[in-house]
Every structure is written in structure tokens, then in C-alpha cells.
Scaffold this motif. Structure first.
Motif, short mmCIF file in Angstrom:
data_model
loop_
_atom_site.label_atom_id
_atom_site.label_comp_id
_atom_site.label_asym_id
_atom_site.label_seq_id
_atom_site.Cartn_x
_atom_site.Cartn_y
_atom_site.Cartn_z
N THR A 39 0.83 -1.21 0.00
CA THR A 39 0.00 0.00 0.00
C THR A 39 0.86 1.26 0.00
N ASN A 40 2.02 1.19 0.66
CA ASN A 40 2.95 2.32 0.65
C ASN A 40 3.49 2.52 -0.76
N LEU A 41 3.85 1.44 -1.44
CA LEU A 41 4.33 1.54 -2.81
C LEU A 41 3.25 2.14 -3.71
N GLY A 42 2.00 1.73 -3.51
CA GLY A 42 0.91 2.29 -4.31
C GLY A 42 0.78 3.79 -4.12
N LYS A 43 0.91 4.25 -2.88
CA LYS A 43 0.84 5.69 -2.60
C LYS A 43 2.00 6.42 -3.26
N ILE A 44 3.17 5.82 -3.23
CA ILE A 44 4.34 6.44 -3.87
C ILE A 44 4.11 6.54 -5.38
N GLU A 45 3.64 5.46 -5.98
CA GLU A 45 3.40 5.46 -7.42
C GLU A 45 2.34 6.48 -7.83
N ARG A 46 1.37 6.72 -6.99
CA ARG A 46 0.32 7.70 -7.29
C ARG A 46 0.73 9.13 -6.94
N GLY A 47 1.93 9.29 -6.36
CA GLY A 47 2.40 10.62 -5.99
C GLY A 47 1.76 11.14 -4.73
N GLN A 48 1.21 10.25 -3.92
CA GLN A 48 0.53 10.65 -2.69
C GLN A 48 1.40 10.50 -1.46
N ALA A 49 2.61 10.01 -1.63
CA ALA A 49 3.53 9.84 -0.51
C ALA A 49 4.87 10.46 -0.87
N ASN A 50 5.57 10.91 0.13
CA ASN A 50 6.88 11.51 -0.04
C ASN A 50 7.90 10.54 0.54
N PRO A 51 8.45 9.63 -0.28
CA PRO A 51 9.33 8.59 0.25
C PRO A 51 10.65 9.16 0.76
N THR A 52 11.19 8.49 1.76
CA THR A 52 12.50 8.87 2.28
C THR A 52 13.58 8.47 1.28
N LEU A 53 14.76 8.99 1.50
CA LEU A 53 15.90 8.61 0.67
C LEU A 53 16.11 7.10 0.73
N HIS A 54 16.01 6.51 1.90
CA HIS A 54 16.21 5.07 2.04
C HIS A 54 15.20 4.30 1.19
N THR A 55 13.96 4.76 1.18
CA THR A 55 12.93 4.09 0.40
C THR A 55 13.21 4.22 -1.09
N ILE A 56 13.61 5.40 -1.53
CA ILE A 56 13.94 5.59 -2.95
C ILE A 56 15.09 4.66 -3.35
N VAL A 57 16.11 4.58 -2.51
CA VAL A 57 17.25 3.72 -2.81
C VAL A 57 16.83 2.25 -2.83
N ARG A 58 15.99 1.83 -1.90
CA ARG A 58 15.53 0.43 -1.88
C ARG A 58 14.72 0.10 -3.13
N ILE A 59 13.84 1.01 -3.54
CA ILE A 59 13.04 0.79 -4.75
C ILE A 59 13.96 0.72 -5.97
N ALA A 60 14.89 1.66 -6.06
CA ALA A 60 15.82 1.66 -7.20
C ALA A 60 16.62 0.37 -7.24
N ALA A 61 17.11 -0.09 -6.10
CA ALA A 61 17.88 -1.33 -6.06
C ALA A 61 17.03 -2.52 -6.53
N ALA A 62 15.78 -2.56 -6.08
CA ALA A 62 14.89 -3.64 -6.49
C ALA A 62 14.62 -3.61 -7.99
N LEU A 63 14.61 -2.41 -8.57
CA LEU A 63 14.39 -2.26 -10.01
C LEU A 63 15.69 -2.32 -10.80
N ASN A 64 16.82 -2.52 -10.10
CA ASN A 64 18.14 -2.56 -10.71
C ASN A 64 18.46 -1.25 -11.43
N LEU A 65 18.13 -0.13 -10.76
CA LEU A 65 18.38 1.21 -11.29
C LEU A 65 19.30 1.97 -10.36
N ASN A 66 19.97 2.94 -10.92
CA ASN A 66 20.67 3.92 -10.12
C ASN A 66 19.58 4.86 -9.58
#
Length: 104
Positions: A39-66
Motif C-alpha cells: 500500500t505504501n508503494l501504491g501511494k508512492i506510485e500515485r504521488g501521494q507519498a513523499n518517500p524517504t531517501l532510504h525508500t527511494i534507494v531500496r526501490i531503485a535497487a529492487a528495479l536494478n536502477l541507479n
């Protein structure tokens, strides 16, 4: 948390969603890979949440992105209005002008 996110939040979320879909992952898959609740990921994808740096890095790592790929080109102009428009450069120029005016 407001459902009215900033333009920057919406752009970040769209980039995450687009990459997730390109990889044929659903939100639950990506959330699990990034150690988030779906549900947190859904909010982030809809632009309704302001993810922390740690969350952005975790998502990027999971997507194999910088992580930079997710935030590249985002600017303060895409955020809610600040209480003032002064930047560090403005402050430095003002201090230098004051020092020139009063060389005491």
C-alpha cells in the motif's frame, strides 16, 4: 498524509510505475523486493507519498536502477511553494554586498 502530492512526487511515482510495468512486476512483487508494504508503494506510485531517501534507494535497487534515474530532472519548482524564495546563492550575494558596503 495528503492525497494532493507535488508534481515532483507524481513524476517520481510515474517513473517507478513505468519501470515496474516494463519489468512485468506487480506492486506486491516490487514492494516485497524493496521491503515495503504494497500500500505504501501504491501511494508512492500515485504521488501521494513523499518517500524517504532510504525508500527511494531500496526501490531503485529492487528495479536494478541507479537512484539518480528516478529523481533526475526533478526540481524545487515542482514542490509546494516555500515560505521564501531565497537560495544559498542569494544569501551569499547579499552577504558579499554587505561586506563590500561596510568593510569595517
Amino acid at each position: 498524509m495528503s492525497s494532493d502530492g507535488s508534481d515532483a512526487s507524481r513524476m517520481l511515482g510515474a517513473r517507478i510505475r513505468d519501470e515496474r510495468q516494463r519489468l512485468a512486476l506487480n506492486q506486491m512483487d516490487l514492494a516485497e523486493l524493496a521491503d515495503l508494504h504494497f500500500t505504501n508503494l501504491g501511494k508512492i506510485e500515485r504521488g501521494q507519498a513523499n518517500p524517504t531517501l532510504h525508500t527511494i534507494v531500496r526501490i531503485a535497487a529492487a528495479l536494478n536502477l541507479n537512484p539518480a534515474e528516478l529523481v533526475d530532472g526533478l526540481s524545487a519548482d515542482q514542490l509546494p511553494q516555500r515560505s521564501h524564495g531565497v537560495t544559498a546563492a542569494d544569501l551569499i550575494r547579499a552577504r558579499e554586498a554587505a561586506a563590500r558596503a561596510d568593510p569595517a
